[in-house]
Design a protein around this motif. Structure first.
Motif, mmCIF file in Angstrom:
data_model
loop_
_atom_site.group_PDB
_atom_site.id
_atom_site.type_symbol
_atom_site.label_atom_id
_atom_site.label_comp_id
_atom_site.label_asym_id
_atom_site.label_seq_id
_atom_site.Cartn_x
_atom_site.Cartn_y
_atom_site.Cartn_z
ATOM 1 N N GLU A 90 0.825 -1.206 0.000
ATOM 2 C CA GLU A 90 0.000 0.000 0.000
ATOM 3 C C GLU A 90 0.862 1.260 0.000
ATOM 4 O O GLU A 90 0.511 2.266 -0.634
ATOM 5 C CB GLU A 90 -0.940 -0.001 1.203
ATOM 6 N N ILE A 91 1.989 1.219 0.722
ATOM 7 C CA ILE A 91 2.899 2.368 0.722
ATOM 8 C C ILE A 91 3.412 2.632 -0.690
ATOM 9 O O ILE A 91 3.336 3.756 -1.214
ATOM 10 C CB ILE A 91 4.075 2.134 1.687
ATOM 11 N N VAL A 92 3.929 1.597 -1.325
ATOM 12 C CA VAL A 92 4.549 1.747 -2.646
ATOM 13 C C VAL A 92 3.505 2.108 -3.699
ATOM 14 O O VAL A 92 3.715 3.021 -4.523
ATOM 15 C CB VAL A 92 5.297 0.461 -3.026
ATOM 16 N N ASP A 93 2.362 1.433 -3.670
ATOM 17 C CA ASP A 93 1.324 1.725 -4.662
ATOM 18 C C ASP A 93 0.792 3.149 -4.482
ATOM 19 O O ASP A 93 0.523 3.850 -5.466
ATOM 20 C CB ASP A 93 0.177 0.726 -4.547
ATOM 21 N N GLY A 94 0.646 3.566 -3.221
ATOM 22 C CA GLY A 94 0.146 4.912 -2.965
ATOM 23 C C GLY A 94 1.103 5.988 -3.444
ATOM 24 O O GLY A 94 0.689 6.992 -4.036
ATOM 25 N N ASP A 119 15.651 -7.172 7.158
ATOM 26 C CA ASP A 119 15.743 -5.718 7.237
ATOM 27 C C ASP A 119 14.470 -5.089 6.686
ATOM 28 O O ASP A 119 14.414 -4.668 5.533
ATOM 29 C CB ASP A 119 16.979 -5.257 6.445
ATOM 30 N N GLY A 120 13.442 -5.002 7.544
ATOM 31 C CA GLY A 120 12.165 -4.484 7.087
ATOM 32 C C GLY A 120 12.261 -3.066 6.561
ATOM 33 O O GLY A 120 11.747 -2.739 5.482
ATOM 34 N N GLU A 121 12.930 -2.192 7.318
ATOM 35 C CA GLU A 121 13.037 -0.797 6.907
ATOM 36 C C GLU A 121 13.871 -0.644 5.638
ATOM 37 O O GLU A 121 13.538 0.167 4.757
ATOM 38 C CB GLU A 121 13.642 0.041 8.029
ATOM 39 N N GLY A 122 14.937 -1.425 5.530
ATOM 40 C CA GLY A 122 15.746 -1.363 4.320
ATOM 41 C C GLY A 122 14.965 -1.761 3.090
ATOM 42 O O GLY A 122 15.114 -1.161 2.014
ATOM 43 N N GLU A 123 14.090 -2.768 3.232
ATOM 44 C CA GLU A 123 13.281 -3.210 2.096
ATOM 45 C C GLU A 123 12.236 -2.161 1.725
ATOM 46 O O GLU A 123 11.991 -1.900 0.536
ATOM 47 C CB GLU A 123 12.604 -4.542 2.422
ATOM 48 N N ALA A 125 12.469 1.093 2.217
ATOM 49 C CA ALA A 125 13.179 2.205 1.578
ATOM 50 C C ALA A 125 13.593 1.851 0.152
ATOM 51 O O ALA A 125 13.495 2.686 -0.764
ATOM 52 C CB ALA A 125 14.405 2.583 2.409
ATOM 53 N N ARG A 126 14.043 0.608 -0.050
ATOM 54 C CA ARG A 126 14.474 0.184 -1.396
ATOM 55 C C ARG A 126 13.308 0.246 -2.376
ATOM 56 O O ARG A 126 13.446 0.744 -3.505
ATOM 57 C CB ARG A 126 15.036 -1.235 -1.332
ATOM 58 N N ARG A 127 12.132 -0.238 -1.944
ATOM 59 C CA ARG A 127 10.972 -0.238 -2.840
ATOM 60 C C ARG A 127 10.492 1.190 -3.120
ATOM 61 O O ARG A 127 10.081 1.496 -4.248
ATOM 62 C CB ARG A 127 9.846 -1.063 -2.227
ATOM 63 N N ASN A 154 22.193 4.029 3.230
ATOM 64 C CA ASN A 154 22.604 4.411 1.885
ATOM 65 C C ASN A 154 21.416 4.671 0.950
ATOM 66 O O ASN A 154 21.567 5.359 -0.059
ATOM 67 C CB ASN A 154 23.489 3.323 1.283
ATOM 68 N N THR A 155 20.235 4.131 1.294
ATOM 69 C CA THR A 155 19.069 4.287 0.420
ATOM 70 C C THR A 155 18.319 5.586 0.692
ATOM 71 O O THR A 155 17.868 6.247 -0.245
ATOM 72 C CB THR A 155 18.120 3.084 0.589
ATOM 73 N N VAL A 156 18.152 5.936 1.978
ATOM 74 C CA VAL A 156 17.474 7.200 2.293
ATOM 75 C C VAL A 156 18.495 8.336 2.246
ATOM 76 O O VAL A 156 19.709 8.116 2.315
ATOM 77 C CB VAL A 156 16.790 7.145 3.672
ATOM 78 N N ASP A 157 18.002 9.558 2.126
ATOM 79 C CA ASP A 157 18.907 10.707 2.039
ATOM 80 C C ASP A 157 19.283 11.253 3.400
ATOM 81 O O ASP A 157 20.393 11.761 3.594
ATOM 82 C CB ASP A 157 18.253 11.800 1.200
ATOM 83 N N VAL A 158 18.352 11.156 4.353
ATOM 84 C CA VAL A 158 18.639 11.648 5.697
ATOM 85 C C VAL A 158 17.693 10.945 6.666
ATOM 86 O O VAL A 158 16.572 10.565 6.308
ATOM 87 C CB VAL A 158 18.470 13.187 5.769
ATOM 88 N N LEU A 159 18.157 10.754 7.897
ATOM 89 C CA LEU A 159 17.327 10.161 8.934
ATOM 90 C C LEU A 159 17.621 10.837 10.262
ATOM 91 O O LEU A 159 18.661 11.475 10.437
ATOM 92 C CB LEU A 159 17.546 8.646 9.024
#
Length: 502
Positions: A90-94, A119-123, A125-127, A154-159
């Motif tokens: 739903e996140i990606v489709d939205g 790595d739930g968060e990494g996945e 962010a990748r999608r 490395n996938t997100v720009d800032v956290l």
């Protein structure tokens, strides 16, 4: 600026027996339940969560928010494949359907493990990156307990990570991460980043930023930013996760790589130097009650509070074990209260019999622990409740909890808060809703490790940490790890992990 908002939070105890399915996210368990689209703005108006801070930032910066979905569930075992794929989908489709975007804001945890990926968060962010492309900046707000992967960084720009435990700054962290995102969108300049791993785990009860040494480790973050770092975060890690990325990390951003490296190195070195200071005292159930009575006989005011840390539902506990309840009854303590004991059958029996009745009860107990049988005793049904309450303390920050049919059962001088649904005991309203005034008790036992401190420390004469039998071992070295990175020490000055022999 058009910014997509989504949240997907879960802290995964890979040793817990109960997975987080879609129903767990619908229930929320202390979080805002699953919310989609335009309903998100109202849901986050007055609560302490990262997305709340992001909405405040959006109003300040004049963003057009494109709300997608929010989902959060109480800590437990792995997120089921079905739940992860439904929510991530739903996140990606939205986001894909949102049209042109200037940025993406993600409210995540950092320690999510699904049945089919570590790595739930990494996945996630990748999608999201695949959908928005390389030029749209992605920012994330994260929990202090995140087990952060280098791939995610490395996938997100800032956290940005929380800086308090108890987490009283969740909304403030969302505001800070959103401020960083606004700067990226307006300047179109990516900052340099630095990522460091540290060498040892710390029991979560002693990660509290209300006490040393964590308080000084987090105080330094603002100091480093005042000295030139763009943003800094220290993640203590969630120890009950048997994955290679488990453990503490330091992350820093700067206008130059040298500035980012300098800040990250400083955070990592300070954490390593604090190893000896993280050792602290814990008690057995009987010893904790004895020590509480000793303290109550001395100077001071307010109740002594005992944290039942090994049954903390905020870390994968069931909030039903009976070790501390047995110790209170055996010591014939007066003026004591314990909560929450999650026992739908006992709560239903209390409602069936009615207020004012004394009757036999079987209370609590964890079938997965051979030495934790239910307490069988006569109890007075002192108060009944429908379980609806408004948790207004600093941690829950205005969240409305639905604990189902609930009761206060009185056993001698001990009051027991029995509920049908689970939530971490981290707010004084979680005693008051069944008629118990926590300020007037001599001794309080809370099913929590640290979050309770936010609302209970102001009334506490003293706080003790007890290790009663429970599903969440206090010491990470007691967990049966098989997949950690080699050499990570399992506690301060403790043994280093080595893969088991095959």
């Amino acid at each position: 600026m058009r910014v997509a908002f989504s949240g997907f939070l879960h802290e995964t105890n890979t040793f817990s027996p109960a997975p987080a399915d879609m129903a767990a996210f619908v229930a929320g368990g202390g979080y805002v339940p699953v919310t989609r689209g335009k309903a998100m703005a109202a849901a986050f108006a007055d609560v302490n969560l990262g997305l709340s801070g992001a909405y405040r930032a959006a109003a300040t910066f004049g963003w057009e928010v494109v709300p997608i979905i929010w989902a959060g569930a109480i800590p437990s075992a792995h997120v089921t494949r079905d739940a992860f794929e439904q929510i991530a989908g739903e996140i990606v489709d939205g986001i894909s359907a949102a049209g042109p975007l200037d940025g993406v804001f993600l409210d995540l945890h950092g320690a999510m493990v699904a049945e089919h990926l570590d790595d739930g968060e990494g996945e996630i962010a990748r999608r999201v990156r695949e959908v928005v492309g390389p030029d749209v900046p992605i920012a994330a707000a994260l929990d202090l307990h995140g087990n952060i992967s280098e791939d995610f960084v490395n996938t997100v720009d800032v956290l940005a990570g929380f800086r308090t435990y108890p987490h009283v700054d969740m909304a403030a962290t969302g505001l800070r991460a959103a401020g960083l995102l606004d700067g990226l969108m307006r300047t179109r300049r990516r900052p340099a980043k630095a990522f460091r791993r540290m060498s040892y785990l710390v029991p979560i009860s002693f990660q509290s930023t209300d006490i040393a040494p964590a308080n000084r480790l987090y105080d330094q973050l603002a100091e480093l930013e005042a000295e030139g770092a763009l943003s800094t975060s220290l993640f203590m890690g969630f120890p009950a996760a048997d994955i290679p990325d488990c453990g503490p990390t330091a992350i820093a951003y700067g206008d130059t790589q040298a500035a980012a490296d300098r800040a990250a190195d400083h955070i990592a070195a300070a954490y390593e130097a604090a190893c000896d200071d993280f050792d602290a005292v814990t008690y057995t159930p009987d010893a904790s009650v004895t020590e509480a009575e000793r303290l109550l006989a001395g100077p001071g005011s307010g109740p002594v509070i005992i944290a039942d840390t090994q049954d903390n539902p905020g870390a994968g506990g069931v909030s039903a074990t009976t070790g501390l309840l047995r110790a209170l009854i055996a010591a014939d303590v007066e003026g004591a209260a314990i909560g929450l004991i999650v026992d739908p059958a006992a709560a239903a029996r209390a409602h069936e019999l009615g207020q004012g009745i004394t009757a036999p009860f079987r209370i609590g107990g964890h079938p997965g622990l051979p030495d934790d049988a239910p307490v069988e005793t006569d109890a007075l049904i002192e108060t009944l409740s429908d379980g609806q309450l408004h948790a207004t303390g600093p941690y829950y920050g205005g969240t409305r909890l639905a604990l189902g049919p609930s009761a206060c059962l009185k056993i001698g001088g001990v009051r027991v808060v029995v509920t049908s649904a689970i939530a971490q005991m981290a707010d004084r309203e979680m005693f008051r809703f069944v008629g118990i005034s926590p300020e007037e008790q001599r001794l309080l036992v809370v099913k929590s490790s640290t979050h309770f401190r936010a609302d209970f420390s102001p009334i506490a004469r003293a706080i003790l940490v007890a290790c009663a039998p429970g599903p969440m071992p206090f010491n990470p070295a007691d967990l049966p790890f098989t997949r950690l990175r080699q050499g990570l020490r399992l506690s301060p000055n403790g043994p280093a992990f080595a893969p088991p022999a095959r």
